[in-house]
Motif scaffolding. Structure first.
Motif, mmCIF file in Angstrom:
data_model
loop_
_atom_site.group_PDB
_atom_site.id
_atom_site.type_symbol
_atom_site.label_atom_id
_atom_site.label_comp_id
_atom_site.label_asym_id
_atom_site.label_seq_id
_atom_site.Cartn_x
_atom_site.Cartn_y
_atom_site.Cartn_z
ATOM 1 N N LEU A 73 5.927 -55.602 -9.290
ATOM 2 C CA LEU A 73 7.013 -54.657 -9.011
ATOM 3 C C LEU A 73 6.722 -53.861 -7.755
ATOM 4 O O LEU A 73 5.559 -53.577 -7.446
ATOM 5 C CB LEU A 73 7.184 -53.694 -10.194
ATOM 6 C CG LEU A 73 7.636 -54.341 -11.511
ATOM 7 C CD1 LEU A 73 7.693 -53.289 -12.612
ATOM 8 C CD2 LEU A 73 8.988 -55.021 -11.358
ATOM 9 N N PRO A 74 7.778 -53.449 -7.044
ATOM 10 C CA PRO A 74 7.571 -52.564 -5.889
ATOM 11 C C PRO A 74 7.209 -51.162 -6.376
ATOM 12 O O PRO A 74 7.251 -50.880 -7.574
ATOM 13 C CB PRO A 74 8.942 -52.577 -5.203
ATOM 14 C CG PRO A 74 9.908 -52.873 -6.287
ATOM 15 C CD PRO A 74 9.198 -53.735 -7.266
ATOM 16 N N GLU A 75 6.911 -50.288 -5.411
ATOM 17 C CA GLU A 75 6.493 -48.929 -5.799
ATOM 18 C C GLU A 75 7.617 -48.161 -6.452
ATOM 19 O O GLU A 75 7.412 -47.360 -7.344
ATOM 20 C CB GLU A 75 6.028 -48.162 -4.557
ATOM 21 C CG GLU A 75 4.700 -48.630 -4.079
ATOM 22 C CD GLU A 75 4.017 -47.609 -3.202
ATOM 23 O OE1 GLU A 75 4.635 -46.565 -2.907
ATOM 24 O OE2 GLU A 75 2.870 -47.872 -2.822
ATOM 25 N N ARG A 76 8.850 -48.399 -5.971
ATOM 26 C CA ARG A 76 9.972 -47.616 -6.489
ATOM 27 C C ARG A 76 10.873 -48.515 -7.337
ATOM 28 O O ARG A 76 11.447 -49.480 -6.829
ATOM 29 C CB ARG A 76 10.753 -46.984 -5.339
ATOM 30 C CG ARG A 76 11.851 -46.125 -5.871
ATOM 31 C CD ARG A 76 12.360 -45.112 -4.902
ATOM 32 N NE ARG A 76 13.328 -44.295 -5.630
ATOM 33 C CZ ARG A 76 13.777 -43.153 -5.224
ATOM 34 N NH1 ARG A 76 13.342 -42.644 -4.109
ATOM 35 N NH2 ARG A 76 14.654 -42.487 -5.939
ATOM 36 N N VAL A 77 10.987 -48.164 -8.577
ATOM 37 C CA VAL A 77 11.780 -48.969 -9.511
ATOM 38 C C VAL A 77 12.736 -48.058 -10.262
ATOM 39 O O VAL A 77 12.372 -46.962 -10.697
ATOM 40 C CB VAL A 77 10.857 -49.696 -10.527
ATOM 41 C CG1 VAL A 77 11.683 -50.421 -11.585
ATOM 42 C CG2 VAL A 77 9.942 -50.676 -9.811
ATOM 43 N N THR A 78 13.976 -48.514 -10.393
ATOM 44 C CA THR A 78 14.966 -47.811 -11.208
ATOM 45 C C THR A 78 15.360 -48.731 -12.344
ATOM 46 O O THR A 78 15.638 -49.906 -12.124
ATOM 47 C CB THR A 78 16.212 -47.463 -10.362
ATOM 48 O OG1 THR A 78 15.795 -46.648 -9.266
ATOM 49 C CG2 THR A 78 17.232 -46.699 -11.189
ATOM 50 N N LEU A 79 15.355 -48.179 -13.532
ATOM 51 C CA LEU A 79 15.711 -48.968 -14.714
ATOM 52 C C LEU A 79 17.034 -48.456 -15.265
ATOM 53 O O LEU A 79 17.198 -47.251 -15.472
ATOM 54 C CB LEU A 79 14.595 -48.815 -15.753
ATOM 55 C CG LEU A 79 14.809 -49.417 -17.137
ATOM 56 C CD1 LEU A 79 15.093 -50.901 -17.061
ATOM 57 C CD2 LEU A 79 13.553 -49.195 -17.987
ATOM 58 N N LEU A 80 17.977 -49.360 -15.463
ATOM 59 C CA LEU A 80 19.270 -48.998 -16.054
ATOM 60 C C LEU A 80 19.224 -49.337 -17.540
ATOM 61 O O LEU A 80 18.971 -50.478 -17.910
ATOM 62 C CB LEU A 80 20.387 -49.801 -15.373
ATOM 63 C CG LEU A 80 21.778 -49.684 -16.004
ATOM 64 C CD1 LEU A 80 22.374 -48.292 -15.755
ATOM 65 C CD2 LEU A 80 22.720 -50.754 -15.456
ATOM 66 N N ARG A 81 19.486 -48.334 -18.375
ATOM 67 C CA ARG A 81 19.608 -48.601 -19.808
ATOM 68 C C ARG A 81 20.438 -47.497 -20.465
ATOM 69 O O ARG A 81 19.959 -46.370 -20.648
ATOM 70 C CB ARG A 81 18.216 -48.675 -20.454
ATOM 71 C CG ARG A 81 18.173 -49.306 -21.857
ATOM 72 C CD ARG A 81 19.222 -50.282 -22.043
ATOM 73 N NE ARG A 81 18.963 -51.428 -22.893
ATOM 74 C CZ ARG A 81 19.906 -52.349 -23.110
ATOM 75 N NH1 ARG A 81 21.091 -52.267 -22.526
ATOM 76 N NH2 ARG A 81 19.663 -53.380 -23.898
ATOM 77 N N GLY A 82 21.667 -47.819 -20.784
ATOM 78 C CA GLY A 82 22.485 -46.883 -21.548
ATOM 79 C C GLY A 82 22.027 -46.892 -22.996
ATOM 80 O O GLY A 82 21.562 -47.910 -23.497
ATOM 81 N N LEU A 83 22.171 -45.758 -23.665
ATOM 82 C CA LEU A 83 21.614 -45.653 -25.009
ATOM 83 C C LEU A 83 22.670 -45.628 -26.113
ATOM 84 O O LEU A 83 22.447 -45.019 -27.165
ATOM 85 C CB LEU A 83 20.678 -44.441 -25.090
ATOM 86 C CG LEU A 83 19.347 -44.680 -24.376
ATOM 87 C CD1 LEU A 83 18.534 -43.399 -24.276
ATOM 88 C CD2 LEU A 83 18.539 -45.769 -25.066
ATOM 89 N N GLN A 84 23.801 -46.300 -25.879
ATOM 90 C CA GLN A 84 24.696 -46.552 -26.990
ATOM 91 C C GLN A 84 23.987 -47.552 -27.928
ATOM 92 O O GLN A 84 23.267 -48.407 -27.428
ATOM 93 C CB GLN A 84 26.040 -47.127 -26.500
ATOM 94 C CG GLN A 84 25.942 -48.363 -25.619
ATOM 95 C CD GLN A 84 25.599 -48.080 -24.160
ATOM 96 O OE1 GLN A 84 25.229 -46.970 -23.826
ATOM 97 N NE2 GLN A 84 25.723 -49.081 -23.296
ATOM 98 N N ASP A 85 24.147 -47.389 -29.238
ATOM 99 C CA ASP A 85 23.399 -48.188 -30.206
ATOM 100 C C ASP A 85 21.900 -48.053 -29.906
ATOM 101 O O ASP A 85 21.225 -49.006 -29.508
ATOM 102 C CB ASP A 85 23.855 -49.659 -30.105
ATOM 103 C CG ASP A 85 23.283 -50.513 -31.215
ATOM 104 O OD1 ASP A 85 22.758 -49.950 -32.192
ATOM 105 O OD2 ASP A 85 23.344 -51.753 -31.098
ATOM 106 N N PRO A 86 21.353 -46.843 -30.067
ATOM 107 C CA PRO A 86 20.133 -46.452 -29.357
ATOM 108 C C PRO A 86 18.791 -46.888 -29.938
ATOM 109 O O PRO A 86 17.824 -46.956 -29.190
ATOM 110 C CB PRO A 86 20.196 -44.916 -29.408
ATOM 111 C CG PRO A 86 20.916 -44.610 -30.678
ATOM 112 C CD PRO A 86 21.926 -45.723 -30.836
#
Ligand code: R5P
Length: 302
Positions: free
Chosen positions: A54-67
């Motif tokens: 992975l690169p140094e800067r990572v963004t993770l997308l995860r909505g928490l519907q049905d969490p």
């Protein structure tokens, strides 16, 4: 779509069930998108596979519907991302779950808002979300350590959308079904140039609510219900019944987070609610507004 991350380009990680929003967000950000592979074992345990470097800067997308299983997936993904090279790790969670249990309503109850927000704040450098259900607190700072939480507002987008559906002079009245919705009525109204009122809600159970209108003449008025989220839909249904009883000519509804569990949408239709609009913070057939530009702007500044 990339499945493996190159050297040090900014990377957006996402799960396959949120690929549509992830692609829109990656486009807005000019980032590479990689999907996390998730396997669920027969006993319910999860195995995740991330790009191996992975690169140094990572963004993770995860909505928490049905969490619930997603919170475990976030724990696994965040810890793994750090070991694979991510130094700055941000979470974009357009819908942040567990925000409504913001106090112990009865002795012994877990204050889920504080616990879940604290957990995410420990895993990620920044947590970007949209209209978290903040009622008895003003800011995520109060529950997330080190000013890590960034709460964006999508109600202005709803306000502009609603205003555009009535191009003439006669604009609809915005109605918030409960006092918490006052903030969204105010923000949507300011953006769309719309007047609004707020009802009083009494909740006795998950599917047992009553909604009372303030004394207000509604005869012949077009009304749009506005709220941060709809789950069972009972709040909107009861509000619509009260509005029609008071003479509203039409009732439409707009929400930021379209959770709509089970037959919620059919219940809205049966109560006479006409059009139902939502943002794509939670993927749903009622989505009409994308939050990708809003999220991208905040991420560029974070
Ligand atoms: C609570 O105050 C929220 O803003 C919503 O009004 C509520 O959670 C909606 O839930 P439901 O659709 O199950 O009535």
């Amino acid at each position: 779509m990339a499945t493996e991350a190159p050297g040090d380009a900014p990377l957006l990680l996402a799960f396959p069930d949120e690929a549509a929003l992830a692609q829109a967000l990656a486009r807005e950000l000019g980032a590479t998108l990689a999907l996390i592979h998730e396997h669920r074992f027969p006993d319910g345990e999860l195995k995740l596979r991330l790009p191996p470097a992975l690169p140094e800067r990572v963004t993770l997308l995860r909505g928490l519907q049905d969490p619930n299983h997603k919170l475990v997936a976030l724990l696994l993904a965040a810890r793994t991302a750090r070991t694979l090279g991510a130094r700055r790790l941000d979470l974009v969670s357009p819908y942040l779950a567990y925000m409504r249990q913001d106090m112990a309503f009865h002795p012994g109850e877990a204050v889920s808002q504080r616990i879940v927000a604290g957990f995410l704040g420990e895993l990620f450098d920044r947590v970007v979300t949209i209209d978290p259900h903040l009622h008895r607190i003003n800011s995520l700072d109060e529950v997330m350590p080190g000013s890590r939480g960034i709460a964006l507002g999508a109600a202005p987008l709803l306000g502009c959308w609603i205003a555009a559906q009535w191009p003439g002079d006669a604009k609809p009245l915005l109605v918030g079904p409960d006092e918490e919705a006052g903030q969204w009525v105010q923000q949507a109204g300011a953006a769309g140039g719309l007047a609004g009122i707020v009802c009083t809600k009494t909740r006795r159970g998950d599917r047992d609510v009553t909604v009372e209108l303030p004394g207000h003449t509604l005869r012949g008025r077009a009304v749009v219900l506005i709220d941060d989220l709809a789950s069972t839909g009972h709040t909107l249904v009861q509000a619509a019944r009260a509005l029609f009883a008071q003479g509203a000519a039409s009732v439409d509804a707009a929400v930021v987070h379209a959770l709509f569990r089970g037959d919620a949408l059919q219940q809205l239709r049966a109560a006479g609610i006409g059009r139902v609009w939502s943002t794509d913070a939670v993927a749903h057939e009622t989505n009409v507004i994308s939050v990708a530009p809003l999220l991208a702007r905040a991420l560029r500044q974070a």
